[in-house]
Write a protein that holds these residues in place. Structure first.
Motif, PDB file in Angstrom:
ATOM      1  N   ALA A 228       0.802  -1.229   0.000  1.00  0.00           N
ATOM      2  CA  ALA A 228       0.000   0.000   0.000  1.00  0.00           C
ATOM      3  C   ALA A 228       0.831   1.274   0.000  1.00  0.00           C
ATOM      4  CB  ALA A 228      -0.920  -0.021   1.226  1.00  0.00           C
ATOM      5  N   ASP A 229       2.145   1.161   0.118  1.00  0.00           N
ATOM      6  CA  ASP A 229       2.989   2.357   0.199  1.00  0.00           C
ATOM      7  C   ASP A 229       2.846   3.231  -1.040  1.00  0.00           C
ATOM      8  OD1 ASP A 229       3.910   1.606   2.660  1.00  0.00           O
ATOM      9  OD2 ASP A 229       5.814   0.804   1.918  1.00  0.00           O
ATOM     10  N   GLY A 230       2.607   4.509  -0.817  1.00  0.00           N
ATOM     11  CA  GLY A 230       2.553   5.481  -1.897  1.00  0.00           C
ATOM     12  C   GLY A 230       1.324   5.410  -2.773  1.00  0.00           C
ATOM     13  N   LEU A 231       0.314   4.674  -2.352  1.00  0.00           N
ATOM     14  CA  LEU A 231      -0.884   4.461  -3.155  1.00  0.00           C
ATOM     15  C   LEU A 231      -1.925   5.544  -2.895  1.00  0.00           C
ATOM     16  CD1 LEU A 231      -1.930   2.289  -5.116  1.00  0.00           C
ATOM     17  CD2 LEU A 231      -2.860   1.092  -3.148  1.00  0.00           C
ATOM     18  N   VAL A 232      -2.528   6.067  -3.976  1.00  0.00           N
ATOM     19  CA  VAL A 232      -3.623   7.039  -3.887  1.00  0.00           C
ATOM     20  C   VAL A 232      -4.678   6.629  -4.907  1.00  0.00           C
ATOM     21  CG1 VAL A 232      -4.317   9.447  -4.236  1.00  0.00           C
ATOM     22  CG2 VAL A 232      -2.084   8.943  -3.263  1.00  0.00           C
ATOM     23  N   LEU A 233      -5.949   6.612  -4.497  1.00  0.00           N
ATOM     24  CA  LEU A 233      -7.045   6.332  -5.420  1.00  0.00           C
ATOM     25  C   LEU A 233      -7.776   7.626  -5.729  1.00  0.00           C
ATOM     26  CD1 LEU A 233      -8.597   3.143  -3.749  1.00  0.00           C
ATOM     27  CD2 LEU A 233      -6.807   3.263  -5.469  1.00  0.00           C
ATOM     28  N   LEU A 234      -8.001   7.897  -7.016  1.00  0.00           N
ATOM     29  CA  LEU A 234      -8.762   9.079  -7.438  1.00  0.00           C
ATOM     30  C   LEU A 234      -9.929   8.630  -8.305  1.00  0.00           C
ATOM     31  CD1 LEU A 234      -6.020  11.686  -8.476  1.00  0.00           C
ATOM     32  CD2 LEU A 234      -7.281  11.534  -6.314  1.00  0.00           C
ATOM     33  N   GLY A 235     -11.140   8.910  -7.831  1.00  0.00           N
ATOM     34  CA  GLY A 235     -12.335   8.566  -8.586  1.00  0.00           C
ATOM     35  C   GLY A 235     -12.714   9.673  -9.548  1.00  0.00           C
ATOM     36  N   ILE A 236     -13.249   9.277 -10.697  1.00  0.00           N
ATOM     37  CA  ILE A 236     -13.734  10.231 -11.692  1.00  0.00           C
ATOM     38  C   ILE A 236     -15.241  10.375 -11.491  1.00  0.00           C
ATOM     39  CG2 ILE A 236     -14.020  10.674 -14.159  1.00  0.00           C
ATOM     40  CD1 ILE A 236     -11.464   8.989 -14.590  1.00  0.00           C
ATOM     41  N   PRO A 237     -15.717  11.606 -11.208  1.00  0.00           N
ATOM     42  CA  PRO A 237     -17.166  11.778 -10.968  1.00  0.00           C
ATOM     43  C   PRO A 237     -17.985  11.299 -12.164  1.00  0.00           C
ATOM     44  CG  PRO A 237     -15.963  13.762 -10.354  1.00  0.00           C
ATOM     45  CD  PRO A 237     -14.992  12.859 -11.055  1.00  0.00           C
TER      46      PRO A 237
ATOM     47  N   GLU B  51      -4.598   2.997   6.202  1.00  0.00           N
ATOM     48  CA  GLU B  51      -5.523   3.894   5.500  1.00  0.00           C
ATOM     49  C   GLU B  51      -4.958   4.294   4.132  1.00  0.00           C
ATOM     50  OE1 GLU B  51      -9.177   5.626   5.246  1.00  0.00           O
ATOM     51  OE2 GLU B  51      -8.425   4.422   6.904  1.00  0.00           O
ATOM     52  N   ILE B  52      -5.753   4.090   3.093  1.00  0.00           N
ATOM     53  CA  ILE B  52      -5.370   4.463   1.733  1.00  0.00           C
ATOM     54  C   ILE B  52      -6.066   5.785   1.400  1.00  0.00           C
ATOM     55  CG2 ILE B  52      -5.457   3.806  -0.708  1.00  0.00           C
ATOM     56  CD1 ILE B  52      -3.686   2.007   1.096  1.00  0.00           C
ATOM     57  N   PRO B  53      -5.311   6.806   0.976  1.00  0.00           N
ATOM     58  CA  PRO B  53      -5.942   8.079   0.625  1.00  0.00           C
ATOM     59  C   PRO B  53      -6.804   7.941  -0.642  1.00  0.00           C
ATOM     60  CG  PRO B  53      -3.529   8.276   0.628  1.00  0.00           C
ATOM     61  CD  PRO B  53      -3.857   6.853   0.880  1.00  0.00           C
ATOM     62  N   VAL B  54      -7.996   8.530  -0.559  1.00  0.00           N
ATOM     63  CA  VAL B  54      -8.938   8.506  -1.678  1.00  0.00           C
ATOM     64  C   VAL B  54      -9.379   9.936  -1.960  1.00  0.00           C
ATOM     65  CG1 VAL B  54     -11.170   7.647  -2.509  1.00  0.00           C
ATOM     66  CG2 VAL B  54      -9.755   6.205  -1.027  1.00  0.00           C
ATOM     67  N   GLY B  55      -9.451  10.284  -3.228  1.00  0.00           N
ATOM     68  CA  GLY B  55      -9.915  11.609  -3.614  1.00  0.00           C
ATOM     69  C   GLY B  55     -10.732  11.532  -4.882  1.00  0.00           C
TER      70      GLY B  55
ATOM     71  N   ALA C 170     -22.194  20.760 -14.609  1.00  0.00           N
ATOM     72  CA  ALA C 170     -21.446  21.612 -13.687  1.00  0.00           C
ATOM     73  C   ALA C 170     -20.240  20.836 -13.177  1.00  0.00           C
ATOM     74  CB  ALA C 170     -22.331  22.026 -12.526  1.00  0.00           C
ATOM     75  N   PRO C 171     -19.077  21.454 -13.185  1.00  0.00           N
ATOM     76  CA  PRO C 171     -17.902  20.746 -12.668  1.00  0.00           C
ATOM     77  C   PRO C 171     -18.093  20.338 -11.208  1.00  0.00           C
ATOM     78  CG  PRO C 171     -17.247  22.717 -13.860  1.00  0.00           C
ATOM     79  CD  PRO C 171     -18.746  22.766 -13.713  1.00  0.00           C
ATOM     80  N   LYS C 172     -17.583  19.176 -10.884  1.00  0.00           N
ATOM     81  CA  LYS C 172     -17.572  18.698  -9.496  1.00  0.00           C
ATOM     82  C   LYS C 172     -16.255  19.148  -8.869  1.00  0.00           C
ATOM     83  CE  LYS C 172     -21.117  15.795 -10.186  1.00  0.00           C
ATOM     84  NZ  LYS C 172     -22.430  16.105  -9.791  1.00  0.00           N
ATOM     85  N   ARG C 173     -16.151  18.975  -7.571  1.00  0.00           N
ATOM     86  CA  ARG C 173     -14.899  19.360  -6.911  1.00  0.00           C
ATOM     87  C   ARG C 173     -13.828  18.304  -7.139  1.00  0.00           C
ATOM     88  NH1 ARG C 173     -15.066  21.699  -1.033  1.00  0.00           N
ATOM     89  NH2 ARG C 173     -13.115  20.614  -1.248  1.00  0.00           N
ATOM     90  N   THR C 174     -12.629  18.768  -7.415  1.00  0.00           N
ATOM     91  CA  THR C 174     -11.478  17.873  -7.397  1.00  0.00           C
ATOM     92  C   THR C 174     -10.952  17.905  -5.977  1.00  0.00           C
ATOM     93  OG1 THR C 174     -10.872  18.118  -9.721  1.00  0.00           O
ATOM     94  CG2 THR C 174      -9.089  17.615  -8.199  1.00  0.00           C
ATOM     95  N   GLU C 175     -10.840  16.736  -5.369  1.00  0.00           N
ATOM     96  CA  GLU C 175     -10.353  16.642  -3.993  1.00  0.00           C
ATOM     97  C   GLU C 175      -9.136  15.726  -3.974  1.00  0.00           C
ATOM     98  OE1 GLU C 175     -13.577  15.499  -1.452  1.00  0.00           O
ATOM     99  OE2 GLU C 175     -14.786  17.230  -2.042  1.00  0.00           O
ATOM    100  N   ILE C 176      -7.985  16.341  -3.819  1.00  0.00           N
ATOM    101  CA  ILE C 176      -6.729  15.604  -3.769  1.00  0.00           C
ATOM    102  C   ILE C 176      -6.395  15.353  -2.303  1.00  0.00           C
ATOM    103  CG2 ILE C 176      -4.271  15.687  -4.359  1.00  0.00           C
ATOM    104  CD1 ILE C 176      -6.222  15.481  -6.765  1.00  0.00           C
ATOM    105  N   PRO C 177      -6.029  14.128  -1.936  1.00  0.00           N
ATOM    106  CA  PRO C 177      -5.668  13.853  -0.539  1.00  0.00           C
ATOM    107  C   PRO C 177      -4.592  14.808  -0.030  1.00  0.00           C
ATOM    108  CG  PRO C 177      -5.877  11.812  -1.750  1.00  0.00           C
ATOM    109  CD  PRO C 177      -5.977  12.930  -2.757  1.00  0.00           C
ATOM    110  N   GLU C 178      -4.584  15.020   1.261  1.00  0.00           N
ATOM    111  CA  GLU C 178      -3.726  16.006   1.919  1.00  0.00           C
ATOM    112  C   GLU C 178      -2.256  15.915   1.522  1.00  0.00           C
ATOM    113  OE1 GLU C 178      -2.778  16.580   6.475  1.00  0.00           O
ATOM    114  OE2 GLU C 178      -4.928  16.824   6.055  1.00  0.00           O
ATOM    115  N   ASP C 179      -1.736  14.707   1.386  1.00  0.00           N
ATOM    116  CA  ASP C 179      -0.322  14.539   1.040  1.00  0.00           C
ATOM    117  C   ASP C 179      -0.046  14.704  -0.450  1.00  0.00           C
ATOM    118  OD1 ASP C 179       0.346  14.129   3.681  1.00  0.00           O
ATOM    119  OD2 ASP C 179       0.216  11.945   3.530  1.00  0.00           O
ATOM    120  N   GLY C 180      -1.076  14.979  -1.240  1.00  0.00           N
ATOM    121  CA  GLY C 180      -0.901  15.207  -2.669  1.00  0.00           C
ATOM    122  C   GLY C 180      -0.659  13.923  -3.439  1.00  0.00           C
TER     123      GLY C 180
END
Length: 176
Positions: free
Chosen positions: A30-39, A60-64, A82-92
């Motif tokens: 899980a190291d360095g893993l980030v999940l980003l969903g497309i609205p 905990e895996i960051p999700v945005g 209408a554009p949705k919010r892009t939410e990038i996890p705190e650590d980028g």
């Protein structure tokens, strides 16, 4: 129009669990893993995948979320939402392994837009793609790394993903 159900709730859960294991195996943990969903539904699927991956990895895996509306190449032909919010996890996402998550892969144009959108928020070391349904008919050279189910379909058919958080039920149907 007639609709046939191709995935039910248990099928979707099984597919997401398999994808979660494949993501962890591919990333060697899980190291360095980030999940980003497309609205819209990709965000819900990313949240579910994040919970499954976090449970398996015991961390905990960051999700945005990553809105692609303004990066689409068909804005002049289709009414924009209408554009949705892009939410990038705190650590980028810089230097991280980003897994883009979406519900259906069709032409590949949404994913191309997502790749452009990612560049506007950071520079990941690797970008992977997790899709619940791959229906084929690619117009761009885009291939998913993780697929829940390949569902061959005609171009004229419509694949509908319904998720309980948004639609009250979990199912994938094809309308002809």
């Amino acid at each position: 129009m007639s609709a046939r159900t191709v995935l039910q709730e248990a099928d979707i859960t099984r597919a997401l669990t398999r994808i979660a294991h494949e993501i962890l195996e591919s990333n060697r943990g899980a190291d360095g893993l980030v999940l980003l969903g497309i609205p819209t539904r990709g965000v819900t699927l990313a949240d579910r995948l994040g919970a499954i991956v976090s449970g398996i990895a015991q961390t905990e895996i960051p999700v945005g979320s990553l809105d692609i509306t303004l990066f689409r190449d068909d804005l002049s032909r289709h009414p924009t939402r209408a554009p949705k919010r892009t939410e990038i996890p705190e650590d980028g996402i810089d230097g991280r392994t980003v897994v883009l998550v979406d519900d259906v892969l069709f032409s590949g144009r949404s994913i191309r837009a997502a790749l452009d959108a990612i560049q506007s928020v950071g520079r990941p070391s690797v970008v992977r793609l997790a899709i619940l349904v791959d229906r084929g008919h690619r117009e761009l050279p885009i291939r998913p790394d993780f697929v829940g189910k390949n569902i061959p379909s005609a171009r004229t058919e419509r694949v509908n993903v319904r998720l309980r958080e948004l639609d009250g039920a979990d199912e994938v149907t094809i309308e002809s």
